[in-house]
Design a protein around this motif. Structure first.
Motif, PDB file in Angstrom:
ATOM      1  N   ALA A  29      -4.801  -9.565  -0.446  1.00  0.00           N
ATOM      2  CA  ALA A  29      -6.193  -9.738  -0.012  1.00  0.00           C
ATOM      3  C   ALA A  29      -6.682 -11.150  -0.362  1.00  0.00           C
ATOM      4  CB  ALA A  29      -7.078  -8.685  -0.681  1.00  0.00           C
ATOM      5  N   SER A  83     -12.560  -6.121  -6.298  1.00  0.00           N
ATOM      6  CA  SER A  83     -12.623  -4.690  -6.624  1.00  0.00           C
ATOM      7  C   SER A  83     -11.296  -4.196  -7.196  1.00  0.00           C
ATOM      8  CB  SER A  83     -12.997  -3.895  -5.370  1.00  0.00           C
ATOM      9  OG  SER A  83     -12.958  -2.515  -5.622  1.00  0.00           O
ATOM     10  N   ILE A  84     -10.185  -4.634  -6.577  1.00  0.00           N
ATOM     11  CA  ILE A  84      -8.856  -4.220  -7.034  1.00  0.00           C
ATOM     12  C   ILE A  84      -8.569  -4.761  -8.435  1.00  0.00           C
ATOM     13  CG2 ILE A  84      -6.373  -4.546  -6.644  1.00  0.00           C
ATOM     14  CD1 ILE A  84      -6.981  -4.435  -3.626  1.00  0.00           C
ATOM     15  N   GLU A 125     -15.206 -11.195   2.682  1.00  0.00           N
ATOM     16  CA  GLU A 125     -14.886  -9.769   2.772  1.00  0.00           C
ATOM     17  C   GLU A 125     -13.579  -9.459   2.040  1.00  0.00           C
ATOM     18  OE1 GLU A 125     -13.570  -6.710   6.325  1.00  0.00           O
ATOM     19  OE2 GLU A 125     -15.077  -8.244   6.801  1.00  0.00           O
ATOM     20  N   LYS A 126     -12.567 -10.298   2.246  1.00  0.00           N
ATOM     21  CA  LYS A 126     -11.267 -10.091   1.580  1.00  0.00           C
ATOM     22  C   LYS A 126     -11.377 -10.366   0.073  1.00  0.00           C
ATOM     23  CE  LYS A 126      -8.699  -8.658   4.885  1.00  0.00           C
ATOM     24  NZ  LYS A 126      -8.142  -7.293   4.792  1.00  0.00           N
ATOM     25  N   LYS A 135       0.832  -1.200   0.000  1.00  0.00           N
ATOM     26  CA  LYS A 135       0.000   0.000   0.000  1.00  0.00           C
ATOM     27  C   LYS A 135       0.871   1.257   0.000  1.00  0.00           C
ATOM     28  CE  LYS A 135      -3.922   2.002   2.518  1.00  0.00           C
ATOM     29  NZ  LYS A 135      -4.808   1.824   3.706  1.00  0.00           N
ATOM     30  N   ASP A 180     -14.046  -9.811  -1.726  1.00  0.00           N
ATOM     31  CA  ASP A 180     -14.694  -8.621  -2.285  1.00  0.00           C
ATOM     32  C   ASP A 180     -13.653  -7.539  -2.566  1.00  0.00           C
ATOM     33  OD1 ASP A 180     -17.238  -9.676  -2.272  1.00  0.00           O
ATOM     34  OD2 ASP A 180     -17.760  -8.852  -0.304  1.00  0.00           O
ATOM     35  N   GLU A 181     -12.722  -7.365  -1.608  1.00  0.00           N
ATOM     36  CA  GLU A 181     -11.663  -6.363  -1.783  1.00  0.00           C
ATOM     37  C   GLU A 181     -10.773  -6.729  -2.977  1.00  0.00           C
ATOM     38  OE1 GLU A 181      -7.776  -4.544   0.604  1.00  0.00           O
ATOM     39  OE2 GLU A 181      -9.205  -5.837   1.668  1.00  0.00           O
TER      40      GLU A 181
END
Length: 636
Positions: free
Chosen positions: A200, A225-226, A218-219, A188, A221-222
């Protein structure tokens, strides 16, 4: 699994023409200088995709020439390349030899620390390749520390990612997630968006293994998205499949099917192994839940060749299980039998590999700890001797020197304490790893026994003879009694003991189902003391109980529609007493004959002898068999 390969100079091999290979060979044959070393290195790289053994020999020849010429750069590139190839052709020790030579060279010449990180990474990979995951962690941690101390954050983030995978493969998921989080923060900070997506995804995999599926989703989904924002299509497909797997694990087949169908919209050729197998196994699983056997067959046929070539055991197991279930539902018992046979063969192979790997890992850990303990003991003895000599020599020197010596002794004792503490922690960690492996072995044994039970069930479909069919059913109950025991073991934290009450309840419940007792008015009454016993006692005890109850169910109530069987297990005066009684027809003897006519009686006699027990039989209003066991291990 997003494993980032920072470790081999030869990971990606460029396409080398045969004319270029010929020119490299000419340089090697006609020159004995640094150009021949570099030509050997390049030829070794080129041969990796053609023949690993030849690549290894060419690189060793180049390394020896680099040694002869004292050519530092040639030594570094050839040593490291050999260390990467050697474990892949079974030359584990040779690979470590060349990598250790490289570390000594780097330290002696004080070369840039990036070189040391490269070699430490390759040492870790060599251990990992051979299955010694615990040993792979140590050089990786050293490499991570060097990167942290020298501001090599990009390298450190990649190393931490791989280190997290090592911990995850050891079943130490909490630690792996913490390591992934460190790598994530470094990615990051550097703006590495795809790297963040990979981390993730890896964290989601660890949460999935821990059955924390909400966190896994949840991870994912992240990650999705990325990858969508970065237009990384392949990674996006992998993430969508993983989400399908998570919903399937939650038994939400409707939601799982949506994700699997989304992933199937991409061309099959775009799905690299094992993700293609993963996807179509998932589609088949969803189709089976809907009862659509034609679709199940279509999906499984799509990946049958890839499954055959795959080394991924988990997906192969699911493929064979689904194939067996499908063929059983279609009434093709012969095909189902073949599927289960393939499944058992695969599970046996995996269990044997795990056993070999576990034995090697434990031997290595034991020898390492033993060697360190011996060295610590020798050092302690030498240091104590030196202290005694100094005290004798300088006895009359002033109090100040005495106090100084005493302070030194305290410091030494403190250091010795710290070293001993560290060794104890390492031993504790080794024991933890051993327990994880033992649980996995019990799980595999349980699975194998269940496969055997399924094979017996399928085999019974082809048997007409009633006596043979009865023998098959009896054998099935014996296998299942052992399977229940191993299931109890791998679900417990303590692998040494078994709750007899829980085990007997599961055992008797299985017999009720097998013999269809609910169709008759036969009751089984249990009075089992809540004891914790060792496995060596419970296994024969369970098999004896299985035989006694089975015999009562088969013979005690012939031509009767009701009856009672009582099972009692108590501890009195340091002895165990097992009693199985019924109010049925009784048996024609009060002592088991020397030569029994049935396998069941032979098993009872054999296991009773193993326990050093006494058996008594009474025929009063039915049959009562009591077994007195003087030797047992009560686990507190």
């Amino acid at each position: 699994m997003k494993l980032i390969y920072t470790l081999l100079l030869i990971c990606v091999i460029p396409c080398t023409s045969f004319s270029n290979i010929d020119s490299l060979k000419r340089v090697i044959d006609t020159r004995q200088d640094t150009s021949a070393v570099l030509a050997g290195y390049e030829l070794g790289k080129a041969m990796v995709s053609i023949n690993l053994d030849t690549s290894y020999l060419v690189l060793v020849q180049a390394a020896l020439l680099a040694d002869q010429l004292d050519y530092t750069n040639g030594k570094l590139v050839t040593y490291r390349s050999i260390g990467g190839i050697a474990p892949r052709i079974g030359k584990y020790e040779e690979g470590l030899f060349w990598l250790d030579k490289g570390l000594i060279l780097i330290d002696s010449l004080q070369l840039p620390l990036e070189n040391k990180v490269d070699f430490l990474t390759n040492i870790g990979v060599a251990h990992y390749t051979m299955g010694f995951i615990g040993k792979a962690i140590e050089p990786y941690i050293e490499a991570v520390n060097i990167c942290r101390e020298n501001g090599l954050d990009k390298r450190r983030s990649r190393l931490l990612n791989n280190l997290g995978i090592f911990y995850r493969n050891l079943g130490r998921y909490d630690e792996s997630i913490k390591i992934y989080e460190q790598s994530y923060e470094l990615r990051k900070a550097s703006g590495d968006v795809l790297g963040m997506g990979n981390l993730a995804f890896n964290m989601a995999t660890a949460y999935y293994k821990m059955s924390e599926l909400d966190k896994a989703l949840e991870k994912l989904d992240e990650a999705e998205s990325i990858y969508r924002e970065a237009n990384s299509e392949t990674d996006l497909i992998h993430t969508i499949i993983a989400k399908g797997n998570a919903y399937a694990e939650l038994d939400n087949m409707e939601e799982a099917g949506k994700y699997y169908l989304r992933a199937s919209e991409f061309p099959y050729e775009q799905l690299e192994s094992p993700f293609n197998i993963n996807l179509y196994n998932g589609l088949a699983l969803v189709a089976f839940s809907r009862g659509d056997l034609n679709q199940v067959e279509k999906y499984l046929n799509k990946i049958s060749e890839d499954v055959f070539l795959s080394d991924l055991a988990e997906q192969k197991i699911l493929f064979y299980e689904l194939s067996a279930k499908m063929n059983k539902e279609k009434g093709d018992f012969e095909a189902a039998f073949d599927n289960l046979s393939e499944l058992k063969e695969l599970q046996d192979h995996i269990a044997e590999e795990d056993k070999t790997m576990y034995r090697q890992e434990m031997e290595t850990k034991y020898l390492t700890v033993e060697k360190e303990s011996e060295i610590a003991l020798l050092n302690t003895q030498n240091e104590l001797t030196e202290i005694k000599l100094k005290n004798a020599r300088y006895r009359n020197i002033g109090l100040g020197i005495g106090l100084l010596a005493f302070s030194g002794l305290l410091l030494w004792l403190f250091k010795l304490y710290q070293k001993t503490k560290q060794q104890k922690e390492e031993i504790s960690l080794a024991n933890k790893d051993k327990d994880v492996l033992l649980k996995e072995i019990h799980h595999r044994v349980k699975n194998n026994l269940q496969v055997v039970s399924s094979l017996l069930t399928l085999q019974s479909k082809y048997i007409v003879d009633e006596s043979a069919l009865a023998a098959i059913h009896t054998g099935k109950t014996r296998v299942e009694s052992m399977s229940i025991l191993h299931k109890s073991l791998y679900q417990k934290e303590n692998l040494k003991n078994i709750s007899v009450k829980n085990y007997f309840e599961d055992l008797i419940e299985n017999l009720i189902t097998t013999y269809h007792i609910n169709d008759k008015n036969i009751k089984i009454l249990m009075d089992i003391e809540d004891l914790e016993l060792d496995v060596d006692t419970v296994m024969p005890l369970g098999l004896i109980t299985n035989e006694l109850i089975s015999n009562a169910l088969k013979y005690a109530f012939e031509n009767k529609q009701d009856g009672e069987i009582a099972v009692t297990l108590k501890k009195l005066d340091e002895k165990l007493y097992l009693k199985v009684s019924d109010n049925g027809l009784g048996i024609p003897f009060t002592v088991i004959p020397v030569k029994s006519k049935t396998l069941g009686m032979e098993l009872i006699k054999s296991f009773t002898k193993k326990l050093g027990a006494k058996i008594s039989i009474r025929n009063e209003h039915g049959t009562m068999i009591e077994i007195e066991i003087p030797q047992h291990e009560l686990v507190l």
